[in-house]
Design a protein around this motif. Structure first.
Motif, PDB file in Angstrom:
ATOM      1  N   GLU A  60       0.837  -1.192   0.000  1.00 47.85           N
ATOM      2  CA  GLU A  60       0.000   0.000   0.000  1.00 47.85           C
ATOM      3  C   GLU A  60       0.878   1.250   0.000  1.00 47.85           C
ATOM      4  OE1 GLU A  60      -2.747  -0.334   3.285  1.00 47.85           O
ATOM      5  OE2 GLU A  60      -3.361  -2.336   2.635  1.00 47.85           O
ATOM      6  N   LYS A  61       0.500   2.213  -0.809  1.00 42.70           N
ATOM      7  CA  LYS A  61       1.297   3.444  -0.907  1.00 42.70           C
ATOM      8  C   LYS A  61       1.073   4.360   0.295  1.00 42.70           C
ATOM      9  CE  LYS A  61       2.195   4.260  -5.795  1.00 42.70           C
ATOM     10  NZ  LYS A  61       1.969   5.225  -6.877  1.00 42.70           N
ATOM     11  N   CYS A  62      -0.063   4.216   0.953  1.00 40.51           N
ATOM     12  CA  CYS A  62      -0.360   5.095   2.086  1.00 40.51           C
ATOM     13  C   CYS A  62       0.568   4.773   3.255  1.00 40.51           C
ATOM     14  CB  CYS A  62      -1.815   4.939   2.512  1.00 40.51           C
ATOM     15  SG  CYS A  62      -2.205   5.951   3.952  1.00 40.51           S
ATOM     16  N   VAL A  63       1.207   5.816   3.789  1.00 37.16           N
ATOM     17  CA  VAL A  63       2.144   5.632   4.904  1.00 37.16           C
ATOM     18  C   VAL A  63       1.601   6.287   6.181  1.00 37.16           C
ATOM     19  CG1 VAL A  63       4.147   5.391   3.412  1.00 37.16           C
ATOM     20  CG2 VAL A  63       3.463   7.678   4.173  1.00 37.16           C
ATOM     21  N   ALA A  64       0.303   6.559   6.174  1.00 34.76           N
ATOM     22  CA  ALA A  64      -0.382   7.089   7.364  1.00 34.76           C
ATOM     23  C   ALA A  64       0.273   8.360   7.903  1.00 34.76           C
ATOM     24  CB  ALA A  64      -0.468   6.019   8.452  1.00 34.76           C
ATOM     25  N   CYS A  65       0.521   9.322   7.027  1.00 36.31           N
ATOM     26  CA  CYS A  65       1.145  10.579   7.456  1.00 36.31           C
ATOM     27  C   CYS A  65       0.104  11.622   7.851  1.00 36.31           C
ATOM     28  CB  CYS A  65       2.033  11.119   6.340  1.00 36.31           C
ATOM     29  SG  CYS A  65       1.092  11.656   4.900  1.00 36.31           S
ATOM     30  N   PHE A  66      -1.148  11.367   7.542  1.00 31.34           N
ATOM     31  CA  PHE A  66      -2.268  12.240   7.934  1.00 31.34           C
ATOM     32  C   PHE A  66      -2.301  13.576   7.177  1.00 31.34           C
ATOM     33  CE2 PHE A  66      -1.959   9.255  11.341  1.00 31.34           C
ATOM     34  CZ  PHE A  66      -3.231   9.099  11.847  1.00 31.34           C
ATOM     35  N   LEU A  67      -1.458  13.760   6.161  1.00 31.05           N
ATOM     36  CA  LEU A  67      -1.468  15.046   5.447  1.00 31.05           C
ATOM     37  C   LEU A  67      -2.778  15.260   4.695  1.00 31.05           C
ATOM     38  CD1 LEU A  67       2.186  15.328   4.087  1.00 31.05           C
ATOM     39  CD2 LEU A  67       1.113  16.657   5.891  1.00 31.05           C
ATOM     40  N   CYS A  68      -3.348  14.180   4.179  1.00 34.21           N
ATOM     41  CA  CYS A  68      -4.625  14.306   3.460  1.00 34.21           C
ATOM     42  C   CYS A  68      -5.723  14.762   4.412  1.00 34.21           C
ATOM     43  CB  CYS A  68      -5.008  12.994   2.794  1.00 34.21           C
ATOM     44  SG  CYS A  68      -4.995  11.592   3.919  1.00 34.21           S
ATOM     45  N   ALA A  69      -5.738  14.166   5.598  1.00 33.53           N
ATOM     46  CA  ALA A  69      -6.755  14.532   6.594  1.00 33.53           C
ATOM     47  C   ALA A  69      -6.584  15.986   7.020  1.00 33.53           C
ATOM     48  CB  ALA A  69      -6.664  13.599   7.792  1.00 33.53           C
ATOM     49  N   PHE A  78     -10.882   9.948   8.116  1.00 33.04           N
ATOM     50  CA  PHE A  78     -10.499   9.385   9.419  1.00 33.04           C
ATOM     51  C   PHE A  78      -9.462   8.291   9.176  1.00 33.04           C
ATOM     52  CE2 PHE A  78     -10.856   6.137  12.684  1.00 33.04           C
ATOM     53  CZ  PHE A  78     -10.688   6.891  13.831  1.00 33.04           C
ATOM     54  N   ILE A  79      -8.311   8.437   9.841  1.00 32.71           N
ATOM     55  CA  ILE A  79      -7.223   7.467   9.654  1.00 32.71           C
ATOM     56  C   ILE A  79      -6.768   6.963  11.011  1.00 32.71           C
ATOM     57  CG2 ILE A  79      -4.880   7.100   8.757  1.00 32.71           C
ATOM     58  CD1 ILE A  79      -5.373   9.582   6.944  1.00 32.71           C
ATOM     59  N   GLU A  80      -6.510   5.679  11.084  1.00 29.21           N
ATOM     60  CA  GLU A  80      -5.831   5.112  12.256  1.00 29.21           C
ATOM     61  C   GLU A  80      -4.548   4.478  11.751  1.00 29.21           C
ATOM     62  OE1 GLU A  80      -9.320   3.625  15.093  1.00 29.21           O
ATOM     63  OE2 GLU A  80      -7.614   2.236  14.970  1.00 29.21           O
ATOM     64  N   VAL A  99      -6.856   1.889   9.511  1.00 31.17           N
ATOM     65  CA  VAL A  99      -8.222   2.315   9.171  1.00 31.17           C
ATOM     66  C   VAL A  99      -8.091   3.553   8.291  1.00 31.17           C
ATOM     67  CG1 VAL A  99     -10.408   3.185  10.087  1.00 31.17           C
ATOM     68  CG2 VAL A  99      -9.095   1.489  11.387  1.00 31.17           C
ATOM     69  N   TYR A 100      -8.842   3.589   7.202  1.00 32.67           N
ATOM     70  CA  TYR A 100      -8.878   4.779   6.345  1.00 32.67           C
ATOM     71  C   TYR A 100     -10.311   4.928   5.846  1.00 32.67           C
ATOM     72  CZ  TYR A 100      -7.190   8.351   3.130  1.00 32.67           C
ATOM     73  OH  TYR A 100      -6.976   9.546   2.494  1.00 32.67           O
ATOM     74  N   ASN A 101     -11.021   5.879   6.423  1.00 33.54           N
ATOM     75  CA  ASN A 101     -12.417   6.110   6.038  1.00 33.54           C
ATOM     76  C   ASN A 101     -12.570   7.505   5.445  1.00 33.54           C
ATOM     77  OD1 ASN A 101     -12.920   3.701   7.331  1.00 33.54           O
ATOM     78  ND2 ASN A 101     -13.850   4.634   9.131  1.00 33.54           N
ATOM     79  N   ALA A 116      -2.431  16.841  -1.533  1.00 34.14           N
ATOM     80  CA  ALA A 116      -1.571  16.863  -0.338  1.00 34.14           C
ATOM     81  C   ALA A 116      -0.754  15.593  -0.170  1.00 34.14           C
ATOM     82  CB  ALA A 116      -2.432  17.087   0.902  1.00 34.14           C
ATOM     83  N   CYS A 117      -1.176  14.498  -0.773  1.00 35.30           N
ATOM     84  CA  CYS A 117      -0.544  13.200  -0.502  1.00 35.30           C
ATOM     85  C   CYS A 117       0.877  13.129  -1.088  1.00 35.30           C
ATOM     86  CB  CYS A 117      -1.406  12.078  -1.076  1.00 35.30           C
ATOM     87  SG  CYS A 117      -0.699  10.457  -0.724  1.00 35.30           S
ATOM     88  N   PRO A 118       1.886  12.892  -0.252  1.00 33.23           N
ATOM     89  CA  PRO A 118       3.262  12.879  -0.749  1.00 33.23           C
ATOM     90  C   PRO A 118       3.630  11.596  -1.487  1.00 33.23           C
ATOM     91  CG  PRO A 118       3.231  12.449   1.605  1.00 33.23           C
ATOM     92  CD  PRO A 118       1.824  12.709   1.207  1.00 33.23           C
ATOM     93  N   THR A 119       2.806  10.569  -1.368  1.00 33.36           N
ATOM     94  CA  THR A 119       3.153   9.281  -1.994  1.00 33.36           C
ATOM     95  C   THR A 119       2.192   8.901  -3.119  1.00 33.36           C
ATOM     96  OG1 THR A 119       1.817   8.059  -0.407  1.00 33.36           O
ATOM     97  CG2 THR A 119       4.112   8.427   0.200  1.00 33.36           C
ATOM     98  N   ASP A 120       1.323   9.800  -3.505  1.00 31.43           N
ATOM     99  CA  ASP A 120       0.297   9.506  -4.528  1.00 31.43           C
ATOM    100  C   ASP A 120      -0.543   8.295  -4.145  1.00 31.43           C
ATOM    101  OD1 ASP A 120       1.062  11.624  -6.118  1.00 31.43           O
ATOM    102  OD2 ASP A 120       2.530  10.422  -7.221  1.00 31.43           O
ATOM    103  N   ALA A 121      -0.790   8.156  -2.855  1.00 41.01           N
ATOM    104  CA  ALA A 121      -1.551   6.997  -2.386  1.00 41.01           C
ATOM    105  C   ALA A 121      -3.043   7.171  -2.615  1.00 41.01           C
ATOM    106  CB  ALA A 121      -1.274   6.767  -0.909  1.00 41.01           C
ATOM    107  N   ILE A 122      -3.531   8.373  -2.337  1.00 42.65           N
ATOM    108  CA  ILE A 122      -4.971   8.604  -2.512  1.00 42.65           C
ATOM    109  C   ILE A 122      -5.185   9.336  -3.834  1.00 42.65           C
ATOM    110  CG2 ILE A 122      -4.937  10.743  -1.098  1.00 42.65           C
ATOM    111  CD1 ILE A 122      -7.831   8.304  -0.968  1.00 42.65           C
ATOM    112  N   THR A 123      -6.057   8.794  -4.645  1.00 40.65           N
ATOM    113  CA  THR A 123      -6.337   9.400  -5.958  1.00 40.65           C
ATOM    114  C   THR A 123      -7.848   9.400  -6.173  1.00 40.65           C
ATOM    115  OG1 THR A 123      -6.211   7.269  -7.066  1.00 40.65           O
ATOM    116  CG2 THR A 123      -4.174   8.548  -6.981  1.00 40.65           C
TER     117      THR A 123
HETATM  118  S1  SF4 Z   1      -1.508  11.898   2.637  1.00 41.48           S
HETATM  119 FE1  SF4 Z   1      -1.306  10.007   1.445  1.00 41.48          FE
HETATM  120  S2  SF4 Z   1       0.176   8.799   2.564  1.00 41.48           S
HETATM  121 FE2  SF4 Z   1      -0.502  10.403   3.966  1.00 41.48          FE
HETATM  122  S3  SF4 Z   1      -2.211   9.454   5.108  1.00 41.48           S
HETATM  123 FE3  SF4 Z   1      -3.111  10.489   3.348  1.00 41.48          FE
HETATM  124  S4  SF4 Z   1      -3.254   8.925   1.740  1.00 41.48           S
HETATM  125 FE4  SF4 Z   1      -1.844   8.186   3.305  1.00 41.48          FE
END
Ligand code: SF4
Ligand code: SF4
Length: 155
Positions: A60-69, A78-80, A99-101, A116-123
């Motif tokens: 998974e590309k998401c690294v739970a950095c919370f920048l999107c939130a 909402f991220i855990e 968790v990613y809702n 905002a996503c630095p890893t292009d995880a959320i599109t």
């Molecule tokens: S900004 Fe991207 S990498 Fe960071 S929590 Fe959101 S989806 Fe995940």
């Protein structure tokens, strides 16, 4: 003079109307059209339902950095976070989103989370048939958004 000008304006408008009557229909044949989108046609930049992406190794590309939130103006993400371990590796970084809702009752599809996503995880994908009579169904969970591994190998 103004009557002549008005009549000329009406004649010009009606000439366009009658000209268009003879042209082929331009509307999309949704939902009875062909293909998986049932006749709907989107521009590439259309911001539809979100997709959580994987990297080339299937992680998974998401690294739970919370920048999107943090960027979300509707406060609807909402991220855990959880830690990857040697035995269980979900993302290539230290952490992953356990968790990613996204609450689509509040999402305005502005795309700020994607920016905002630095890893292009959320599109944004092209999913658009999101209407429901039950607001609870509009809380979209990670499992609903995560790109299947099979989709990666099919690319
Ligand atoms: S900004 Fe991207 S990498 Fe960071 S929590 Fe959101 S989806 Fe995940
Ligand atoms: S598209 Fe906008 S409103 Fe929706 S989750 Fe992303 S930042 Fe929030």
């Amino acid at each position: 003079m103004s009557i002549v000008r008005n009549l000329a304006g009406i004649a010009k408008g009606m000439s366009i109307t009658f000209g268009e009557i003879l042209e082929p229909t331009q509307v999309e044949n949704y939902p009875d059209g062909k293909g998986p989108l049932r006749g709907a046609i989107f521009e590439q930049r259309f911001r539809g339902a979100h997709v959580l992406q994987r990297d080339e190794n299937g992680l998974e590309k998401c690294v739970a950095c919370f920048l999107c939130a943090a960027a979300c103006p509707s406060n609807c993400i909402f991220i855990e976070a959880a830690e990857n371990t040697e035995e269980t590796r979900i993302s290539s970084s230290e952490r992953y989103a356990k968790v990613y809702n996204i609450d689509y009752n509040r999402c305005i599809f502005c795309g700020y989370c994607v920016e905002a996503c630095p890893t292009d995880a959320i599109t944004h994908g092209h999913g658009f048939e999101l209407a429901t009579l039950n607001a609870t169904n509009l809380v979209i969970r990670k499992a609903d958004m995560l790109l299947p591994v099979a989709a990666l190998t099919a690319k």
